[in-house]
Scaffold this active site. Structure first.
Site, PDB file in Angstrom:
ATOM      1  N   ASP A  87      41.671  37.099  29.654  1.00  0.00           N
ATOM      2  CA  ASP A  87      42.565  36.578  30.621  1.00  0.00           C
ATOM      3  C   ASP A  87      42.172  35.451  31.457  1.00  0.00           C
ATOM      4  O   ASP A  87      42.826  35.224  32.279  1.00  0.00           O
ATOM      5  CB  ASP A  87      43.248  37.719  31.361  1.00  0.00           C
ATOM      6  N   ASP A  91      45.653  52.597  35.151  1.00  0.00           N
ATOM      7  CA  ASP A  91      45.109  53.828  34.566  1.00  0.00           C
ATOM      8  C   ASP A  91      45.683  54.734  35.261  1.00  0.00           C
ATOM      9  O   ASP A  91      45.715  55.914  34.407  1.00  0.00           O
ATOM     10  CB  ASP A  91      43.475  53.590  34.708  1.00  0.00           C
TER      11      ASP A  91
END
Length: 709
Positions: free
Chosen positions: A283, A436
């Site tokens: 990214d 997460d």
């Protein structure tokens, strides 16, 4: 007449009774005689062991020398401290402080400043009252003077202040302190139970085990092996550091780049190549960094590794958006499991063989999480303190919850997911900065079980600078509160057992994510200083000293080599409560910084074995370009252009420390309260406030950890 300011007479009381020492001069010697009672003055003076004038002179000179040395040391310390503060202020004149930009944390900073100014005013007033001899409420059973006993306007104001703090302030502070003490004890009991659970696991040697040969197929001949299809993802963003130097052949002997070490370690996983696919999910918004990572991927691809480079043009959703985009690829459908490693993680070659077999014959298992190990845990004091926290988190919290509850928060990396569990739980969502934990909670609500492997360790780094650590902690404590707001309705309406709902709401979110930073900041950074100025509201010594030290001892047990750092650890954890409290509030009330995502900066350090392996790989390929192998002419031109830009680049920015205003304001507040505690003769409170204030001062001046550029 104002009393003499002698605090030693309050803290250490002499039990001997008698009048002061009388010195009788007998020519040529001096003799010192002590009168032990009131009638002794009328008795004949007995001659004691004599001292001549030279002896007395040398004793006085020795004491004077010690006193001067002490004064010089104190003056040198404060002069050095003022120099450091001046230096930090000088560097910060043209540098915007990241901790306070865009108005983040200004409300909390304003409240702390108000407390500081008020405490300074009260301290000045109390000192004046002390020298005036107004010792009311040093013991709160003492007499408050009537109107006829008022000695003047200042005395009248002081008596009014005593009445106001005794009647109004003290009950409020006492009630708040008792509430925080109850929360403190509840959290301490939870920590104690977790520690006992860890001891029980060690004593019984409870651990997930793999039975037989999990990869052996059940065909007729019985000689074949069957490996499941595994996808490995490496999400990264701007993992550059000194990468251009490495690209052009100037490889440092003690530094391997973050992106390089992660890709290298994953490409050496011991797994059939046709059953493994590696996705490098870049990214990065810097074109040169993209080319460098492409070159590393091309190098391993030429060596026969099944590896793919992916880059998003629109970087939305941070890491969650990156993972979500990668899972949408059509070829992912043929894979059964996905292993995730952040850019600085270096799994051992046998990682998949130690984790994937646990999924066999266990269809309810959705996640296998491995433990982190740190290559730079001994780099500085900050990394040592982080190692204490993370060792307790993995060995105690994660392991106990995994064994007894089959649930814990996914750590975002060094874990293997069953892709079916991800899909049935809704996949990666971009709604918080803790994607997460989000997927772990949703998978738990859908009935999936987790396993934690304490004996499978993956090397990684902890932040070496306070700036990077502070931003990491802000994200880790803001995201859970944001997630709690979003997940609470789903938790309450889910079909899981009631005790699992209670565990999620009361323990997982409220107690360990909200209550812990709340009481830690409120009790030790606000209430304790206030009790020095409002002595009617008291904090017991066991709250300040005994219980925190015992809890710190429990926290440090998983890292026994860190026991000498138990006191710095306790003080530093109280200091970090400011950042955690601010992050918790911003996440709970959806403030501006609740969705802030800053990539944690890493140094790219590797273990000795990694460096030797890298050197061996380089020696095998000395006759070939390390990265440009298989590159086109346009790629070579781009790399040459990057080299020219590097040669023409300005010198690196000088690394300077930053100033953290909230920590500095609290440092002066605690030090002011420590001075006030001298007037109240509270020894334990004085030492705690003094050392805690100095710790805040060191952190506020960024004197812990490495410097940032």
């Amino acid at each position: 007449m104002a009393p003499r300011l002698d605090f030693s007479s309050w803290w250490w009381k002499d039990t001997r009774k008698g009048t002061p020492v009388v010195v009788k001069m007998e020519n040529p010697n001096y003799s010192v005689v002590e009168i032990d009672g009131p009638d002794a003055a009328f008795r004949p003076v007995e001659k004691s062991r004599g001292k001549n004038a030279k002896q007395v002179t040398w004793v006085l000179l020795l004491k004077a020398h010690r006193a001067v040395g002490c004064l010089i040391w104190v003056a040198t310390f404060f002069w050095s401290l003022l120099g450091v503060i001046k230096k930090r202020l000088f560097f910060q004149q043209d540098v915007a402080m990241a901790s306070e930009k865009l108005g983040k944390g200004k409300l909390l900073f304003s409240v702390i400043k108000a407390f500081l100014v008020t405490s300074l005013v009260i301290l000045c007033f109390e000192v004046v009252a002390y020298f005036k001899g107004w010792h009311y409420f040093v013991n709160h059973n003492l007499h408050i003077p009537r109107t006829s006993e008022i000695q003047g306007l200042l005395h009248m104001v002081y008596v009014a202040w005593l009445s106001f703090r005794g009647d109004y302030l003290a009950p409020l502070i006492q009630a708040l302190s008792q509430f925080c003490i109850v929360l403190f004890l509840i959290q301490s009991v939870d920590r104690l139970i977790l520690s006992l659970g860890c001891f029980w696991i060690k004593y019984k040697k409870i651990k997930p085990r793999i039975e037989g040969d999990p990869f052996k197929s059940e065909d007729v001949e019985g000689s074949g092996y069957e490996y499941p299809m595994v996808l490995v993802q490496i999400p990264m963003c701007n993992e550059r550091e000194e990468a251009i130097l490495n690209l052009m052949g100037f490889v440092s002997t003690d530094l391997i780049q973050v992106y390089e070490q992660s890709i290298s370690a994953v490409c050496q996983l011991d797994w059939p190549k046709e059953r493994l696919l590696i996705q490098v999910l870049d990214d990065s918004d810097d074109e040169s960094t993209q080319w460098l990572i492409k070159g590393e991927v091309s190098k391993w691809s030429q060596r026969g590794v099944n590896i793919i480079y992916r880059h998003r043009l629109v970087r939305t959703g941070y890491k969650a958006g990156n993972l979500k985009s990668a899972m949408s690829c059509d070829y992912v459908k043929v894979y059964e499991f996905v292993a995730i490693f952040d850019a600085d993680f270096q799994p051992n070659p046998d990682f998949l063989k130690q984790t994937v077999p646990h999924f066999k014959d266990n269809p309810e298992l959705g996640l296998v999480q491995a433990r982190w190990a740190f290559v730079n845990k001994d780099e500085n004091l900050l990394t040592r303190l982080q190692n204490i926290n993370l060792c307790f988190h993995f060995e105690v919290e994660q392991q106990v919850n995994g064994v007894f509850l089959n649930f814990f928060g996914f750590n975002g990396t060094a874990g293997v997911w069953r892709i079916k569990a991800l899909e049935e739980s809704g996949g990666w969502l971009e709604r918080t900065t803790v994607e997460d934990m989000d997927i772990a909670v949703r998978a738990h609500l859908n009935g999936w079980k987790f396993i934690f492997l304490d004996d499978v360790k993956v090397l990684c780094e902890v932040p070496e600078s306070y700036e990077a650590y502070r931003k990491q902690q802000h994200r880790w404590h803001s995201g859970p509160m944001q997630l709690f707001r979003l997940c609470l309705p789903a938790i309450l309406t889910s079909r899981i057992a009631m005790w699992k709902k209670a565990n999620l709401v009361l323990l997982f979110f409220l107690l360990r994510k909200l209550i812990l930073p709340f009481y830690s900041f409120t009790l030790f950074c606000i209430i304790l200083p206030l009790t020095m100025f409002v002595p009617e509201a008291e904090l017991p010594v066991w709250v300040i000293c005994y219980v925190p030290v015992f809890m710190s001892f429990l926290n440090i047990l998983p890292a026994p080599k860190s026991i000498p750092f138990i006191i710095p650890y306790l003080l530093f954890e109280n200091t970090m409560s400011v950042t955690k409290f601010n992050a918790m509030v911003s996440g709970l009330f959806q403030l501006g910084s609740s969705y802030e995502w800053v990539v944690t900066k890493k140094a790219g350090r590797s273990s000795e074995s990694d460096l030797l392996a890298a050197a061996e790989r380089e020696s095998k390929t000395t006759n070939q370009p390390p990265i440009c192998r298989g590159a086109s002419e346009s790629e070579l031109a781009t790399l040459n252009q990057l080299k020219e830009q590097r040669e023409a680049a300005p010198p690196p920015v000088r690394k300077v420390n930053k100033i953290y205003r909230k920590e500095l304001a609290l440092a002066f507040l605690l030090l002011t309260a420590s001075v006030r505690s001298l007037l109240a003769a509270q020894g334990v409170h004085f030492y705690f406030l003094l050392f805690q204030g100095v710790t805040f001062l060191l952190v506020g001046l960024d004197l812990i950890g490495e410097q940032m550029s």
